[in-house]
Design a protein around this motif. Structure first.
Motif, short mmCIF file in Angstrom:
data_model
loop_
_atom_site.label_atom_id
_atom_site.label_comp_id
_atom_site.label_asym_id
_atom_site.label_seq_id
_atom_site.Cartn_x
_atom_site.Cartn_y
_atom_site.Cartn_z
N GLN A 247 -23.51 83.02 -42.72
CA GLN A 247 -22.80 82.20 -41.76
C GLN A 247 -21.41 81.81 -42.27
O GLN A 247 -20.43 81.79 -41.51
N THR A 248 -21.32 81.54 -43.56
CA THR A 248 -20.01 81.20 -44.13
C THR A 248 -19.04 82.36 -44.01
O THR A 248 -17.86 82.19 -43.67
N ASN A 249 -19.51 83.57 -44.30
CA ASN A 249 -18.65 84.76 -44.20
C ASN A 249 -18.20 84.98 -42.76
O ASN A 249 -17.04 85.33 -42.50
N VAL A 250 -19.14 84.78 -41.79
CA VAL A 250 -18.76 84.99 -40.38
C VAL A 250 -17.70 83.98 -39.96
O VAL A 250 -16.69 84.32 -39.33
N VAL A 251 -17.91 82.71 -40.32
CA VAL A 251 -16.94 81.67 -39.96
C VAL A 251 -15.59 81.94 -40.61
O VAL A 251 -14.52 81.80 -39.99
N GLN A 252 -15.59 82.38 -41.87
CA GLN A 252 -14.33 82.66 -42.57
C GLN A 252 -13.60 83.83 -41.92
O GLN A 252 -12.37 83.82 -41.77
N ALA A 253 -14.37 84.86 -41.51
CA ALA A 253 -13.74 86.02 -40.87
C ALA A 253 -13.13 85.62 -39.52
O ALA A 253 -12.02 86.04 -39.19
N GLN A 254 -13.88 84.79 -38.76
CA GLN A 254 -13.31 84.34 -37.48
C GLN A 254 -12.03 83.55 -37.69
O GLN A 254 -11.04 83.72 -36.98
N TYR A 255 -12.05 82.70 -38.66
CA TYR A 255 -10.86 81.89 -38.94
C TYR A 255 -9.68 82.77 -39.35
O TYR A 255 -8.56 82.60 -38.86
N ASP A 256 -9.92 83.72 -40.26
CA ASP A 256 -8.83 84.61 -40.69
C ASP A 256 -8.27 85.40 -39.52
O ASP A 256 -7.05 85.59 -39.40
N SER A 257 -9.16 85.90 -38.63
CA SER A 257 -8.71 86.69 -37.49
C SER A 257 -7.85 85.85 -36.55
O SER A 257 -6.78 86.29 -36.12
N GLU A 258 -8.29 84.62 -36.26
CA GLU A 258 -7.53 83.77 -35.36
C GLU A 258 -6.19 83.36 -35.97
O GLU A 258 -5.17 83.26 -35.28
N VAL A 259 -6.17 83.14 -37.28
CA VAL A 259 -4.90 82.81 -37.93
C VAL A 259 -3.92 83.98 -37.86
O VAL A 259 -2.73 83.81 -37.60
N LEU A 260 -4.42 85.22 -38.08
CA LEU A 260 -3.55 86.39 -37.99
C LEU A 260 -2.99 86.57 -36.58
O LEU A 260 -1.81 86.89 -36.39
N ILE A 261 -3.86 86.34 -35.58
CA ILE A 261 -3.40 86.48 -34.19
C ILE A 261 -2.32 85.45 -33.89
O ILE A 261 -1.28 85.74 -33.28
N ALA A 262 -2.53 84.20 -34.33
CA ALA A 262 -1.54 83.15 -34.08
C ALA A 262 -0.22 83.47 -34.77
O ALA A 262 0.87 83.29 -34.21
N LYS A 263 -0.31 83.96 -36.01
CA LYS A 263 0.93 84.31 -36.72
C LYS A 263 1.65 85.47 -36.03
O LYS A 263 2.88 85.50 -35.94
#
Length: 453
Positions: A247-263
Motif C-alpha cells: 500500500q505504501t508503494n502504491v500511494v507513493q507511486a500515485q503521489y509521484d505521478s500526480e506531482v509529475l503531471i502538475a509540474k
C-alpha cells in the motif's frame, strides 16, 4: 484547754465521778470532746477497735472421734452506750482480757456444737458449724458488751487417725477412676486422630502428585498451543507487513505521478506564456518600425512641401507634422500598452496559474501523505501488536509453567486459562484497530483550493 479531753476515733471516753444517762455509773463520750472537771471528774479511755482471738480446741464428735479444730474470731466492743458500759465495767482495767475471755467462750461453744455433729457433717458443712457457734455465743457476748465481726474455722484435723483420709478415699477412687477413663478415652481419640491425620496426609500426597502430573501435562499442552499461536501470529504479522509495504508503494507511486503531471502542466503554461510574450514583443517592434517609417515619410513630405510653398503652406505643413507626431505618439502609447500586456500581464497570469497548479499539487500531496500516514499508523500498530502477540503468549505459558497453581477442573480449566490469555490479547488488538479505523478525517488544505481528483 485545761480539763477538756477528746477521745480518738476508735475510742470511748468514760468520765467517772458522776451519774451517766439511764442510770449508768459513768458518762460515755464518743466522737467528740468533753470538759472534765479536775479533781471532781476522772476520764479513762476504752478501745473500740477490732481485736482477734484464736481458738485451737480438741473436740469429740457425735461418733466419738476426736478432732482438733482451729478457728479465728474477730470481735470488738459494741458501738451503743449499753455495750460500752458493759465492756467498760468488765475490761477497762485490763483490756487484754477481752481476747482471752472471748476465746474461752467460743471454745466451749465449739466443743458443744462439734459434739452434736458427725465428722462428715463437720467437714462438709463448716458454715452450719460456724453459724451454730455464733448463735450460741451471741447472748453471752452481748452481756459483756462485745460483738463478733467474723468467725472462721481454719482447719479440722483428726489427729492422724486417718478417718478424714478414709472418708475421702471413695471419692478419690471415683475421681481417679473417672480420670483414668477420661485419659483412656483421650488416648483413644488421640490415636484415632493420628490415624485420621496419617490417612488424610497420604490422601493429600496422592492427590497432589496426581494434580502435579496433570498440571505438567496441561502446561506442556498449553505451551505447545502457545507456540503454535505464536507461529500463526508471526505469519499474520509478516502478511500485514507485506500488505503495508504494498500500500505504501502504491500511494507513493500515485503521489509521484500526480506531482509529475502538475509540474508538466506548469511548465507547459510557462512556455506558452513565454511564447506569447515573445510574439507580442516582435509584433510591437514591427508595428513600431512601420509607424515610425510612415511618420518620417510624412514629415519629410511635409517639410518638402513647406520648403516649396509659402508661409501658409509652411504653417499647414507644420500643423500636419504636429498631427502626424500626435498620431505617432498615440500609436506609440497603444504599442506600449500592448508591450506591457505582453511583458507584464501575461507572464504574471502565467505565473499565477503555475502557482495555483503547484498549490493544488502540494494539497494533493498533503492529502495523499495524510492518508498514507494514517494507513501507515494502522498497519504499523497492527504489525507491532502482532509481533508482540507471540511473545505475550510465550511469557504467559512460561509463567504458567513456573506457577504453583492448583487446577480444579483438569485440562479443561488449563485450556480455558490459556485460551483466555490469547483471547484477551486479540481483544486488545481488535479494540485498538477499531479506534484507529474510526479516527478523525484528515484536515482540509491550508490554501482553501479544491483538491485534485
Amino acid at each position: 484547754m485545761l480539763g477538756y479531753k477528746v477521745p480518738e476515733p476508735d475510742e470511748a471516753m468514760l468520765v467517772s465521778g458522776g451519774k451517766g444517762a439511764n442510770g449508768a455509773p459513768f458518762r460515755v463520750v464518743t466522737g467528740h470532746g468533753a470538759f472534765v472537771v479536775p479533781f471532781f471528774r476522772k476520764a479513762r479511755f476504752l478501745s473500740l477497735s477490732m481485736a482477734e482471738s484464736e481458738v485451737t480446741e480438741a473436740c469429740v464428735t457425735r461418733q466419738g472421734i476426736s478432732l482438733n479444730v482451729r478457728a479465728v474470731i474477730a470481735f470488738k466492743v459494741g458501738n451503743d452506750t449499753e455495750s460500752i458500759v458493759n465492756a467498760g465495767q468488765r475490761f477497762l482495767s485490763d483490756q487484754n482480757q477481752m481476747a482471752v475471755l472471748v476465746g474461752r467462750i467460743f471454745a466451749g461453744h465449739l466443743r458443744s456444737i462439734v459434739g452434736s455433729m458427725t465428722v462428715e457433717e463437720i467437714v462438709t458443712e463448716r458454715q452450719r458449724l460456724a453459724e451454730g457457734i455464733l448463735d450460741g455465743s451471741k447472748e453471752e457476748m452481748a452481756k459483756i458488751g462485745l460483738t463478733v465481726d467474723s468467725f472462721q474455722i481454719q482447719s479440722i484435723d483428726d489427729m492422724k487417725l486417718g478417718y478424714i483420709t478414709a472418708m475421702a478415699a471413695p471419692h478419690n477412687a471415683a475421681i481417679q477412676r473417672q480420670a483414668q477413663i477420661a485419659q483412656s478415652q483421650a488416648d483413644m481419640a488421640s490415636a484415632e486422630a493420628q490415624q485420621q491425620s496419617a490417612r488424610a496426609q497420604a490422601q493429600y500426597v496422592r492427590e497432589t502428585t496426581i494434580v502435579q502430573a496433570q498440571l505438567a501435562a496441561e502446561v506442556s499442552a498449553a505451551k505447545a498451543k502457545a507456540d503454535q499461536d505464536a507461529a500463526e501470529a508471526e505469519q499474520t504479522a509478516a502478511r500485514a507487513k507485506a500488505e503495508f509495504q504494498r500500500q505504501t508503494n502504491v500511494v507513493q507511486a500515485q503521489y509521484d505521478s500526480e506531482v509529475l503531471i502538475a509540474k508538466a502542466k506548469a511548465a507547459q503554461l510557462a512556455a506558452a506564456a513565454e511564447q506569447e510574450s515573445q510574439r507580442a514583443q516582435t509584433e510591437f517592434n514591427r508595428h513600431t518600425a512601420v509607424v515610425r517609417a510612415k511618420a518620417k515619410a510624412e514629415v519629410d513630405r511635409a517639410e518638402s512641401e513647406a520648403s516649396q510653398s509659402g508661409p501658409l503652406a509652411q504653417a499647414t505643413a507644420q500643423r500636419e507634422v504636429l498631427a502626424a507626431q500626435t498620431e505617432l505618439a498615440t500609436r506609440n502609447g497603444d504599442l506600449r500598452q500592448q508591450q506591457l500586456v505582453a511583458e507584464v500581464v501575461k507572464p504574471a497570469e502565467a505565473e499565477a496559474e503555475r502557482v495555483r497548479i503547484l498549490a493544488q499539487a502540494d494539497a494533493e500531496k498533503t492529502r495523499i501523505l495524510a492518508e498514507a500516514a494514517a494507513s501507515n499508523n494502522r498497519v504499523s500498530l497492527d504489525q507491532l501488536l502482532i509481533e508482540q502477540l507471540p511473545q505475550i503468549v510465550r511469557e504467559a505459558a512460561q509463567g504458567l509453567s513456573r506457577a504453583n497453581v492448583t487446577v480444579l477442573n483438569g485440562s479443561e480449566g488449563l485450556g480455558e486459562l490459556a485460551t483466555g490469555l490469547v483471547g484477551q490479547g486479540m481483544t486488545i488488538f481488535d479494540t485498538i484497530r477499531r479506534g484507529l479505523t474510526t479516527g478523525p478525517p484528515p484536515a482540509p488544505p491550508a490554501d482553501g483550493h479544491k483538491q485534485l481528483d
